[in-house]
Design a protein around this motif. Sequence first.
Motif, mmCIF file in Angstrom:
data_model
loop_
_atom_site.group_PDB
_atom_site.id
_atom_site.type_symbol
_atom_site.label_atom_id
_atom_site.label_comp_id
_atom_site.label_asym_id
_atom_site.label_seq_id
_atom_site.Cartn_x
_atom_site.Cartn_y
_atom_site.Cartn_z
ATOM 1 N N UNK A 102 0.990 -0.714 -0.017
ATOM 2 C CA UNK A 102 -0.574 -0.252 -0.029
ATOM 3 C C UNK A 102 0.777 1.293 -0.094
ATOM 4 N N UNK A 103 1.670 1.331 1.329
ATOM 5 C CA UNK A 103 3.068 2.036 0.679
ATOM 6 C C UNK A 103 3.413 2.512 -0.469
ATOM 7 N N UNK A 104 3.528 1.695 -1.263
ATOM 8 C CA UNK A 104 4.771 0.916 -2.557
ATOM 9 C C UNK A 104 4.215 2.020 -4.239
ATOM 10 N N UNK A 105 2.328 1.788 -3.260
ATOM 11 C CA UNK A 105 1.687 2.608 -4.581
ATOM 12 C C UNK A 105 1.371 4.153 -4.249
ATOM 13 N N UNK A 115 4.540 3.551 5.477
ATOM 14 C CA UNK A 115 5.549 2.188 6.549
ATOM 15 C C UNK A 115 5.752 1.163 5.442
ATOM 16 N N UNK A 116 7.295 0.413 5.127
ATOM 17 C CA UNK A 116 7.150 -0.293 4.202
ATOM 18 C C UNK A 116 7.441 -1.687 5.180
ATOM 19 N N UNK A 117 6.497 -2.507 5.400
ATOM 20 C CA UNK A 117 6.133 -3.166 7.124
ATOM 21 C C UNK A 117 6.304 -4.432 6.756
ATOM 22 N N UNK A 118 7.320 -5.321 5.503
ATOM 23 C CA UNK A 118 7.186 -6.376 5.153
ATOM 24 C C UNK A 118 8.241 -7.421 5.887
ATOM 25 N N UNK A 119 9.420 -6.524 6.530
ATOM 26 C CA UNK A 119 10.047 -7.778 7.981
ATOM 27 C C UNK A 119 9.517 -7.082 8.973
ATOM 28 N N UNK A 120 8.139 -7.245 9.413
ATOM 29 C CA UNK A 120 7.738 -7.288 10.745
ATOM 30 C C UNK A 120 7.099 -8.454 10.810
ATOM 31 N N UNK A 121 6.698 -9.105 9.316
ATOM 32 C CA UNK A 121 6.667 -9.992 9.386
ATOM 33 C C UNK A 121 7.087 -11.464 8.665
ATOM 34 N N UNK A 122 8.433 -11.255 8.713
ATOM 35 C CA UNK A 122 9.471 -12.084 7.820
ATOM 36 C C UNK A 122 10.250 -11.575 6.531
ATOM 37 N N UNK A 123 9.260 -10.620 5.938
ATOM 38 C CA UNK A 123 9.450 -10.942 4.671
ATOM 39 C C UNK A 123 10.431 -9.509 4.049
ATOM 40 N N UNK A 124 10.162 -9.262 2.919
ATOM 41 C CA UNK A 124 11.313 -8.437 1.958
ATOM 42 C C UNK A 124 11.244 -7.696 1.667
ATOM 43 N N UNK A 125 10.250 -6.153 1.802
ATOM 44 C CA UNK A 125 9.680 -5.286 0.926
ATOM 45 C C UNK A 125 10.431 -4.441 -0.111
ATOM 46 N N UNK A 127 10.624 -4.284 -2.554
ATOM 47 C CA UNK A 127 9.776 -3.562 -4.212
ATOM 48 C C UNK A 127 9.380 -2.380 -3.987
ATOM 49 N N UNK A 128 8.277 -1.917 -2.313
ATOM 50 C CA UNK A 128 7.877 -1.141 -1.911
ATOM 51 C C UNK A 128 8.679 0.156 -2.284
ATOM 52 N N UNK A 129 9.672 -0.622 -2.094
ATOM 53 C CA UNK A 129 10.896 0.866 -1.797
ATOM 54 C C UNK A 129 11.308 1.911 -2.991
ATOM 55 N N UNK A 130 11.363 0.423 -4.473
ATOM 56 C CA UNK A 130 11.709 1.242 -5.752
ATOM 57 C C UNK A 130 11.792 2.785 -6.083
ATOM 58 N N UNK A 131 10.053 2.797 -6.294
ATOM 59 C CA UNK A 131 9.822 4.044 -6.879
ATOM 60 C C UNK A 131 10.768 5.343 -5.887
ATOM 61 N N UNK A 132 10.908 4.954 -4.614
ATOM 62 C CA UNK A 132 12.182 5.764 -3.581
ATOM 63 C C UNK A 132 12.999 6.018 -3.668
ATOM 64 N N UNK A 133 13.880 5.441 -4.817
ATOM 65 C CA UNK A 133 15.533 5.101 -5.044
ATOM 66 C C UNK A 133 15.796 6.256 -5.866
ATOM 67 N N UNK A 134 15.154 7.254 -6.423
ATOM 68 C CA UNK A 134 15.320 8.452 -6.664
ATOM 69 C C UNK A 134 15.415 10.025 -6.251
#
Length: 255
Positions: free
Chosen positions: A109-112, A128-138, A140-147
Motif C-alpha cells: 500500500x505504501x508502494x502504491x 511504512x514498508x512493514x514486510x520485515x515485521x512479518x518476516x518478509x522483504x519489502x 519492491x515497495x521501496x523502488x519508487x523512492x530510489x531517486x
Amino acid sequence: MDSIILKKEASIGTITLNKPKQFNAFDIDLANDLNDALKELDREDSIKVIVIKGSKKYFSIGISLEELQSKNAQQTKEFVYIMNEFYHTIHHLKKPTIASVNGYAVANGAGLLFACDLAVSSKSAKIGITAINVGLCGIGASLPLRYSLSRKIIMEMLLTGKVLNAYQAKRMFMVNKIVDGKLLEEETYKLAYNIAQKNQTAIEMTKIGMENLMDMEFDKAVDYSSDLFSYLVNTNEAKSTLIEKISKKRGGKSE
C-alpha cells in the motif's frame, strides 16, 4: 471491477480501492482491477489526471497475507508478479497520478503511494514498508523512492519496518501536502484540477519524459529534454497558448 470504484468526472479519473473489510489488502481481484482501471483511464482522451484513494481508515495495508500463505512456490511467484504489476503500469502511464491517502498505507500500500507522481495526505496517515515485521522483504515497495531518498534511509525503512506519521513522511518527500482529514478530498481535487487545466500534451510529455529521464546519462537527458521541448513548442495547443500569453503581455495587441 468489484474491488474498485471507477469514476470519470470532467477531466479527472478516480480509482477508489474498495475492499474495506480487508483494509484494501491486495488480492488477485484488487490487483487486476486496479491495473485494468489505470489502463482504461490512460486510454481516455478526456482524462488528464488520475486520482487513487482508499477508505477513511485505510489506503491499503498491502498484499493479503492470507492469500499469500496458501500458495506453493510457483503459485507464490505468479501471485507476487500480479501484485506488483501496478508499478509497471503507473511507470508507463501518460497521465499523472495523485495518491489521496487517509489512514494506513503500509507494505505494498505504501508502494502504491510511492509509485504515484504526487500525493496528498491526511494528518492521520501512517506510512511504512512493514514486510520485515512479518518476516518478509519489502524491497519492491521501496523502488519508487530510489531517486528521492538516500540508500541509508531506505535501508532503515526496510530493515526496521517503522511506520511513519504524515509529517515524517512529508519531511522525506513521500507526500506533497498534508491536510486535515475533512479537507483531504477537496485538496486532492484542487491539485488535480489545477493540473488538468494545463496543456494536455505538455502534461503527458512531462509524465513520460520524467519517467524516461530517470535512467539516462546526464548529457543524453539534456538532449532528450531539449527534443521534448522543441516538439512541444510546435504543437497547435502550445502555439495557441503562447500567442495568447504574448498578446496579453502586449496589452491585447498581436502582430
